[in-house]
Design an enzyme around this catalytic site. Structure first.
Site, mmCIF file in Angstrom:
data_model
loop_
_atom_site.group_PDB
_atom_site.id
_atom_site.type_symbol
_atom_site.label_atom_id
_atom_site.label_comp_id
_atom_site.label_asym_id
_atom_site.label_seq_id
_atom_site.Cartn_x
_atom_site.Cartn_y
_atom_site.Cartn_z
ATOM 1 N N ARG A 45 0.922 -1.048 -0.062
ATOM 2 C CA ARG A 45 0.047 0.021 0.082
ATOM 3 C C ARG A 45 0.939 1.449 0.057
ATOM 4 O O ARG A 45 0.386 2.182 -0.906
ATOM 5 C CB ARG A 45 -0.963 -0.025 1.087
ATOM 6 N N TYR A 97 -16.284 16.408 -16.096
ATOM 7 C CA TYR A 97 -16.674 15.076 -16.060
ATOM 8 C C TYR A 97 -17.749 14.744 -15.044
ATOM 9 O O TYR A 97 -17.798 15.383 -13.810
ATOM 10 C CB TYR A 97 -15.593 14.256 -15.728
ATOM 11 N N ASP A 169 -7.213 18.157 -15.369
ATOM 12 C CA ASP A 169 -7.634 16.651 -15.759
ATOM 13 C C ASP A 169 -7.424 16.333 -17.194
ATOM 14 O O ASP A 169 -8.049 17.138 -18.388
ATOM 15 C CB ASP A 169 -9.253 16.397 -15.591
ATOM 16 N N LYS A 194 -8.474 5.423 -19.877
ATOM 17 C CA LYS A 194 -8.997 5.934 -21.286
ATOM 18 C C LYS A 194 -7.549 5.784 -22.088
ATOM 19 O O LYS A 194 -7.102 4.481 -22.126
ATOM 20 C CB LYS A 194 -9.325 7.502 -21.295
HETATM 21 C C1 LIG Z 1 -13.538 8.704 -17.105
HETATM 22 C C2 LIG Z 1 -13.019 9.979 -16.688
HETATM 23 C C3 LIG Z 1 -12.896 10.496 -15.373
HETATM 24 C C4 LIG Z 1 -13.018 9.249 -14.395
HETATM 25 O O1 LIG Z 1 -11.991 8.007 -14.665
HETATM 26 P P1 LIG Z 1 -12.460 6.469 -13.820
HETATM 27 O O2 LIG Z 1 -11.170 5.814 -14.369
HETATM 28 O O3 LIG Z 1 -13.491 6.004 -14.746
HETATM 29 O O4 LIG Z 1 -12.594 6.611 -12.482
HETATM 30 C C5 LIG Z 1 -12.448 11.549 -15.030
HETATM 31 N N1 LIG Z 1 -12.181 12.485 -15.812
HETATM 32 C C6 LIG Z 1 -12.425 12.176 -17.076
HETATM 33 C C7 LIG Z 1 -12.297 13.304 -17.996
HETATM 34 C C8 LIG Z 1 -13.089 10.996 -17.689
HETATM 35 O O5 LIG Z 1 -13.195 10.871 -18.828
#
Ligand SMILES: *Cc1c(COP(=O)(O)O)cnc(C)c1O
Length: 388
Positions: A45, A97, A169, A194
């Site tokens: 962890r 998001y 982000d 992604k």
């Molecule tokens: C998918 C996404 C998230 C969340 O991520 P997870 O891996 O699904 O928890 C946050 N910000 C953006 C822009 C996203 O496309």
């Protein structure tokens, strides 16, 4: 050295065996030779050698100081937000998001942190929203699903002038295309689920802090709350980073071809893609992104749920599914899927209507993808008198 060459060769060869691929240290604990004497790792962890390779790699890719890997994008976002305390104020984009919006407006609201949602394309709106309690500005660019572009340098200047942190982000652009820390951000977060994972097979998140001091605070949260990424998933992201630019360049090239194709079609009312010269954010995107990305949104001329249903069930290569950034092309209907948790009355701020569709353009041959879209457009063809 170029981004990709540097990245690939920053992945260490295993010293004990010469293995060219990073070993997966699938272990919870590490043996001490005597009390307090060990080789740098004591419990997974708190730190794991496979995860550490990934964390160093993403810090390098984003030109930051410290990386931290989490079990999901939301856990990564949460780790940054946990640096705030009751009474603090956040300024966030009005089309961020949905998961981030939900987290801010429920769990963080409950502990006394307030948020102003503004159009971050407008410096005046940001200035107006600033209060003495503002601690953080939260940016996404390009945004989802309308692909608006926020000028990171400009927001960074405002943040610096008011001694406020800037977090970006960077999920939609990836470090192959955009490096917010170089533009003035203090934190970058990723849903590595992604483009970084890139193969639609691992839920994961990353944070990069610009400075060592901020990095230590993030690593403290990571260890204290425990939403770590597992060793094998860390390995999958290392593998993803090796081909990130190669994939992202091709995603972008395919998306550009599709955006241009859709722009010419009478069945399509509007196309949203920052690589199009007519896109309102094209100049800013050109100045801060190396590639325009793999996401294309468009509005059907017949802007109805019925037409959206016909279109999304007529495509064969574009699979109807949430998420984005993988090898296989996906199509989503934001009004009923990705943005269903956003209150209907806020859909206008996102540019969402029933006939809006979002493509995550994959790595198939663009001619095949365009043929697939051509077939689906036939299903929603509009009578000539409506076009005129
Ligand atoms: C998918 C996404 C998230 C969340 O991520 P997870 O891996 O699904 O928890 C946050 N910000 C953006 C822009 C996203 O496309």
């Amino acid at each position: 050295m170029s981004f990709t060459t540097d990245l690939i060769h920053s992945i260490p060869v295993d010293e004990s065996t010469g293995a060219i691929s990073v070993p997966i240290y699938q272990t919870t604990t590490f043996v001490h030779s005597s009390p307090g004497v060990y080789q740098g790792y004591d419990y997974t962890r708190s730190g794991n050698p496979t995860r550490k390779v990934l964390e160093n790699l993403i810090a390098k890719a984003e030109k930051g100081s410290t990386g931290a890997a989490f079990a999901s994008g939301m856990a990564a976002i949460d780790a940054v937000l946990r640096l705030l305390k009751a009474g603090d104020h956040i300024i966030a984009g009005n089309d961020i998001y949905g998961g981030t919006y939900r987290l801010l407006t429920t769990l963080y609201k409950n502990v006394g942190i307030t948020v102003s949602f503004v159009d971050l394309q407008s410096e005046a709106e940001i200035q107006l929203a600033l209060t003495p309690q503002t601690r953080l500005i939260w940016v996404e660019t390009p945004t989802n699903p309308s692909l608006k572009i926020v000028d990171i340098r400009k927001v960074a200047r405002v943040a610096k002038a008011h001694n406020v942190w800037l977090a970006v982000d960077n999920t939609f652009a990836s470090p192959a295309a955009q490096r917010p820390i170089e533009l003035g951000a203090d934190f970058v977060v990723h849903s590595a689920t992604k483009y970084i994972g890139g193969h639609s097979d691992v839920i994961s998140g990353l944070v990069v802090a610009a400075t060592k001091e901020l990095g230590e605070q993030i690593l403290f949260v990571q260890n204290a709350t425990g939403a770590i990424l597992s060793p094998i998933e860390s390995w999958l992201l290392i593998r993803g980073l090796e081909t990130l630019e190669l994939r992202f360049r091709q995603h972008s090239e395919n998306a550009q071809a599709i955006a241009e194709y859709l722009s010419e079609r009478p069945e399509v009312k509007e196309v949203f893609y920052p690589g199009l010269k007519v896109h309102a954010g094209h100049a800013i995107a050109t100045s801060q992104q190396k590639y325009f990305g793999g996401i294309v949104s468009f509005r059907l001329r017949n802007d109805t749920l019925e037409a959206a249903r016909k279109f999304t069930t007529a495509t064969k290569l574009f699979k109807l599914a949430e998420s984005l950034g993988g090898i296989k092309s996906l199509i989503a209907h934001p009004a009923s899927m990705t943005h269903a948790s956003i209150p209907k009355e806020r859909h206008a701020a996102f540019g969402i209507t029933d006939g809006l569709l979002r493509l995550s353009v994959g790595l198939e041959e663009p001619t095949d993808l365009i043929a697939d879209l051509r077939r689906a457009l036939k299903a929603v063809s509009v009578p000539e008198e409506i076009i005129l």
